[in-house]
Write a protein that holds these residues in place. Structure first.
Motif, short mmCIF file in Angstrom:
data_model
loop_
_atom_site.label_atom_id
_atom_site.label_comp_id
_atom_site.label_asym_id
_atom_site.label_seq_id
_atom_site.Cartn_x
_atom_site.Cartn_y
_atom_site.Cartn_z
N LYS A 179 -56.08 -38.59 30.20
CA LYS A 179 -55.71 -39.71 31.02
C LYS A 179 -54.11 -40.09 30.81
O LYS A 179 -53.76 -40.60 29.89
N PHE B 113 -64.25 -38.95 38.16
CA PHE B 113 -63.69 -40.47 37.82
C PHE B 113 -63.36 -40.56 36.33
O PHE B 113 -64.38 -40.20 35.59
N CYS B 114 -62.01 -40.77 35.93
CA CYS B 114 -61.94 -40.73 34.55
C CYS B 114 -61.21 -41.99 34.14
O CYS B 114 -60.42 -42.13 33.14
N GLY B 115 -61.47 -43.16 34.92
CA GLY B 115 -60.89 -44.43 34.31
C GLY B 115 -59.83 -44.87 35.33
O GLY B 115 -59.63 -44.47 36.46
N LEU B 116 -59.21 -45.93 35.10
CA LEU B 116 -58.14 -46.55 35.71
C LEU B 116 -57.20 -46.02 36.48
O LEU B 116 -57.27 -46.17 37.96
N ARG B 117 -56.64 -45.16 36.23
CA ARG B 117 -55.64 -44.35 37.14
C ARG B 117 -55.92 -42.85 37.48
O ARG B 117 -55.36 -42.06 37.72
N HIS B 118 -57.23 -42.93 37.86
CA HIS B 118 -57.90 -41.62 38.11
C HIS B 118 -57.09 -41.37 39.37
O HIS B 118 -56.85 -39.86 39.69
N ALA B 119 -56.83 -42.20 40.39
CA ALA B 119 -56.08 -41.35 41.61
C ALA B 119 -54.87 -41.01 41.56
O ALA B 119 -54.37 -40.26 42.28
N ASP B 120 -54.21 -41.24 40.30
CA ASP B 120 -52.75 -40.71 39.93
C ASP B 120 -52.85 -39.32 39.24
O ASP B 120 -51.75 -38.70 39.04
#
Lengths: 146, 543, 225
Positions: free
Chosen positions: C111, C192-199
């Motif tokens: 992450k 999907f891997c949590g808060l900042r998945h998009a980054d």
């Protein structure tokens, strides 16, 4: 098969075939386990429907009951049972006291539900000599929760 | 302990809201469940609109990443656990006893208990929003180990777990009641193969609920223990084991969210063609095959994990083509030779078949591991399952609403508003979901709250967001239609469409114990059509 | 090794993009034809059979032999699709795994960053919330990616190759991939891997083998253009 439960057994049989294929092809314990559970439920459901379908086979136009079921069409006890189960599980996250509260409510409402069911059975005995009615309402009281 | 035994011969109904909420009448339970599901539909739709606002354009921040993950989690969870599945059960609870000539549910109290457990679950799940760290935020399938106590701490996710557990428990109870009712309450003459199409689809669905939801309850219980120091899924292969358990529920449920709506659309097509459903026996057989296969395809959600046997699941998933093809054949076979009336319900039913077809055909692509390696977890998947789960339920649901609204309320819905509703919903659906195929193919993953300005992505996403707004307008026009139609009622009569099945042989709305007049003889799955044919023949024989 | 692919020349390295595009190009016309057929059938039925008196509606409602034949035809289509799919899957999953790779890269997800480690050269590149060092690879050679994760599930997706692989905790999965052209291609975490998945993004820089060798000799310093 009498009563047309054949499709349900076909479903069960196809599930067993697919289960066997899954077992051979994947051999995964969790997959086979949950699959076997589901196949069992479907086959049991099919058997239940097959056993219960004789009445509907007699044919002929159905008669409609002239006597109404003398059971109240409301149940506070059932509502309370549902809410108590909700409260108990909600209490796990929100606070232990709600679990105890829900458990208490569950005991009371289950008691109340038992009384309702007993009264219903008594009333059914009372109307058993009444006119012949539909396959449904003759046994209408049998519905049991749980 | 309470003192008095409940009144037995006393008044059987309590007036007002209290009576409605405690009623054991299957119609009341079905309506309550349906109305609350509809409320959750609006809530889940609102989440979708907020998401579409965030990703309408590249590199904007309308909501925070944290909020975005809660929005997509709660959108999916609300729609699946609290709208589409319970709505299917609501239709079954209301219609099945009527269609099989039963006066009441078997085990009505269990259904009532189930309803309240389900509602508690919905409220618990949504009340996660009120907690400090917000609602559930790991997606509607909450994969381990992301969803464990270390990676997603906080009470909001716990509430999601508990909420799902309760909702599943409640729905299992209600489904069991429907199954028991079909087993025990059919009117004389109603052999299983004489049950109407909708009842068959409902029967298959409720049996699938009973067979697969317990696995979800198990998975959620294990997850709860895992989140509180249990370390259930942290061992070897734990992540894959969770997915196996979850999808063993998760794939059958998508058919639970499809079959009853298929049944509703089928009834509408048959009645609006003045011809009984074509190939009833083959249809029933194909539904069985459909159901059996649908319970054995779950790991096609896991092709990219490397942890499952891909060929087996590619085989079962592709084989779904056969039963699905039969449904379409029967639908066309019903219309051919009939006398078709394009009522609003019929238009919705035809749209249901056309829209679901896009979802179904794209599903064949996803059933191929090699194609899935690329599009899994991309917007192609989002497009696919919204064509199946959204279009493949909501169009069938609205077809059913326009069809049965007169039965339930005694009044017609307005056709004028109905056409507006249909056009908005159809345009909105395709504008929202079709571009997603291109986005996913081009490499846009699902569940990202921001994306860079790749060529074309901004335009396509903007189109989708506009489409979502049009869907919202469509739903709004439906609500307006309901309000207008109930305010200034156009009485419908008992059988406005020349229905085929027993629910049209009673008054609208049906009385407390469903039937006051004697039922017609049941010699097929369309007893009222039989009666009409006999009258026609008699009139023809003696002019 | 048995050659199962329909069009792939024997002995050629497995190209996931080619396998995907080939399969896709067969599936799409079938899907479009089926869609058109059904819509036409519905349209025909509606046009032909509306505005007739209800009493004129036919009463026939079954033709089991016709349906049986139709089901058989569908089953043949299924067999055909499965043949295509299994052939392609065999190449992508099995044949590719038996290729001798020219380069091995260990991909580790965390992450919310990617770590690309080249064991033969001792080079590490990182991308995601920590920066944007590219994944440099040679064109036209089989590359073995060993993917693993140190925390939650991620997915290693390179849309250009039409391929992704999940990173499952506790296991190392591998994939053998081939870049058939030079260029810069985006890659991203797809699970999907949590808060900042998009980054959790990266860029692949595919260069010709000589450039790659030079880059590796320089210890991964500088990005070849």
């Amino acid at each position: 098969m009498r009563g047309g439960a054949l499709p349900l057994f076909a479903w069960g049989a196809l599930l067993l075939v697919l289960l066997a294929l899954n077992w051979i092809w994947t051999g995964d314990a969790i997959q086979v386990g949950s699959f076997a559970f589901a196949a069992l439920v479907i086959i049991a459901g099919g058997a239940l429907l097959a056993l219960r379908s004789r009445e509907a086979l007699r044919g002929g136009p159905p008669r409609v009951s002239r006597t109404r079921e003398s059971v109240p069409q409301t149940s506070f006890a059932a509502v309370l049972v549902g809410l108590s189960v909700g409260a108990i599980l909600f209490g796990l996250t929100f606070g232990r006291f709600i679990v105890y509260f829900g458990a208490g409510m569950l005991v009371i409402s289950l008691g109340r539900l038992a009384l309702e069911l007993r009264a219903e059975r008594a009333s059914r005995r009372g109307t058993q000599d009444g006119p012949q009615d539909t396959g449904g309402s003759a046994r209408a009281g049998e519905g049991r929760p749980g | 302990m309470t003192t008095a035994a409940p009144a037995v011969h006393g008044p059987t109904r309590i007036p007002g809201v209290l009576g409605a909420l405690t009623s054991t009448d299957h119609k009341r339970i079905g309506l309550n469940l349906g109305l609350l599901s509809l409320v959750f539909f609006l809530v889940g739709g609102l989440f979708a609109l907020l998401m579409r606002a965030q990703i309408a354009q590249p590199d904007v921040q309308f909501v925070s990443d944290q909020t975005y993950s809660q929005l997509f989690t709660m959108h999916g969870s609300t729609m699946i656990y609290l709208f589409v599945t319970p709505m299917a059960l609501a239709m079954a609870l209301y219609l099945v006893p009527l269609q099989i000539g039963a006066v009441s549910l078997a085990g009505p109290r269990l259904a009532l208990i189930g309803f309240w457990i389900w509602l508690s679950g919905g409220l618990v799940m949504q009340s996660g929003w009120l907690t400090g760290d917000g609602a559930g935020r790991d997606g509607w399938f909450a994969y381990e180990p992301l969803a464990n106590g270390t990676n997603t701490p906080g009470v909001g996710q716990d509430m999601w777990v508990i909420g799902v557990m309760l909702a599943a428990l409640g729905m299992t109870a209600m489904a069991a009641c429907v199954a028991a009712t079909i087993a025990r309450r059919r009117a004389p003459g109603m052999a299983l193969l004489r049950m109407p199409v909708f009842t068959w689809t409902a029967l298959v669905s409720v049996l699938m609920v009973v067979a697969s939801f317990p696995v979800l309850i198990l998975a959620m219980s294990l997850m709860y223990i895992d989140r509180h120091g249990g370390h259930i899924f942290s061992g070897f292969n734990g992540a894959i084991d969770y997915q196996d358990l979850f999808w063993f529920f998760g794939h059958p449920v998508v058919y639970v969210m499809f079959f009853p709506y298929l049944g509703a659309a089928a009834e509408v097509v048959a009645v609006c063609s003045h011809k009984r459903w074509f190939g009833h026996t083959a249809f029933v057989a194909s539904i069985m095959a459909f159901a059996a296969l649908s319970m054995s395809v779950w790991a096609h959600h896991m092709f990219t994990t490397g942890g499952v046997t891909n060929q087996y699941f590619a085989f079962t998933s592709t084989a779904l083509v056969v039963p699905a093809g039969i449904e379409y054949f029967d639908m066309v076979g019903t219309m051919v030779g009939g006398s078709i009336v394009l009522r609003t319900s019929m238009l919705f039913a035809l749209m249901f078949f056309i829209q679901f077809l896009i979802g179904g055909l794209s599903g064949i692509f996803l059933a191929s591991p090699v194609l899935d390696y690329h599009v899994e977890d991309s917007y192609v998947v989002i497009a696919h399952f919204h064509y199946t789960l959204f279009a493949g339920s909501v169009f069938g649901f609205f077809a059913g609403v326009y069809h049965w609204f007169p039965k339930v309320t005694g009044a017609h819905l307005r056709d004028s508003w109905g056409r507006i509703h249909l056009v908005l919903l159809a345009v909105g659906t395709n504008l929202t979901f079709f571009p997603m195929f291109f986005l996913g193919q081009d490499g846009m993953p699902r569940r990202i709250s921001r994306y860079p300005a790749h060529p074309g992505w901004g335009t396509l996403n903007l189109l989708e967001s506009i489409g979502a707004g049009i869907i919202a307008l469509g739903v709004l026009s439906f609500l307006v239609n309901v309000v207008v139609s109930l305010r200034r009622r156009q009485p419908a009569g008992d059988d406005p469409w020349q229905g085929h099945t027993l629910e049209w042989a009673t008054s609208s709305p049906p009385p407390a114990y469903n039937f006051e007049l004697p039922l017609p003889p049941i010699r097929s799955y369309a007893p009222l059509l039989d009666r009409r044919h006999e009258q026609l023949d008699r009139a023809g024989a003696s002019p | 090794m048995v050659q199962v692919g329909l069009l792939a020349p024997p002995g050629a390295l497995v190209d996931t993009r080619h396998e995907y595009d080939h399969l896709f190009s067969i599936y799409v016309p079938i899907a479009v034809a089926v869609f058109a057929l059904v819509v036409l059938a519905i349209g025909f039925a509606v046009l032909r059979y509306s505005r007739r008196a209800p009493s004129q509606a036919a009463r026939w409602h079954e033709h089991n032999r016709l349906e049986g034949g139709y089901a058989l035809a569908l089953a043949l289509v299924v067999v055909f699709l499965l043949y295509l799919t299994f052939s392609a899957e065999h190449r992508v999953d099995t044949v590719a795994a038996h290729e001798r790779p020219a380069l091995t890269v260990d991909v580790t997800g965390a992450k919310w960053e990617w770590q690309f480690y080249y064991p033969a050269y001792g080079i590490t590149a990182r991308s995601g919330t920590v920066g944007r060092q590219p994944l440099v690879v040679p064109v036209g050679e089989a590359i073995r990616f060993n993917v693993s994760t140190i925390d939650v599930i991620h997915a290693f997706w390179i849309p250009q190759l039409r391929y992704k692989r999940d990173l499952i905790p506790g296991t190392t999965e591998s994939a053998t991939l081939l870049f058939d052209r030079a260029g810069s291609f985006p890659g991203q975490c797809a699970e999907f891997c949590g808060l900042r998945h998009a980054d959790m993004v990266f860029t692949v820089r595919a260069v010709n083998p000589a450039q790659f060798a030079a880059w590796a000799r320089a210890g991964g310093k500088g990005v070849p253009s």
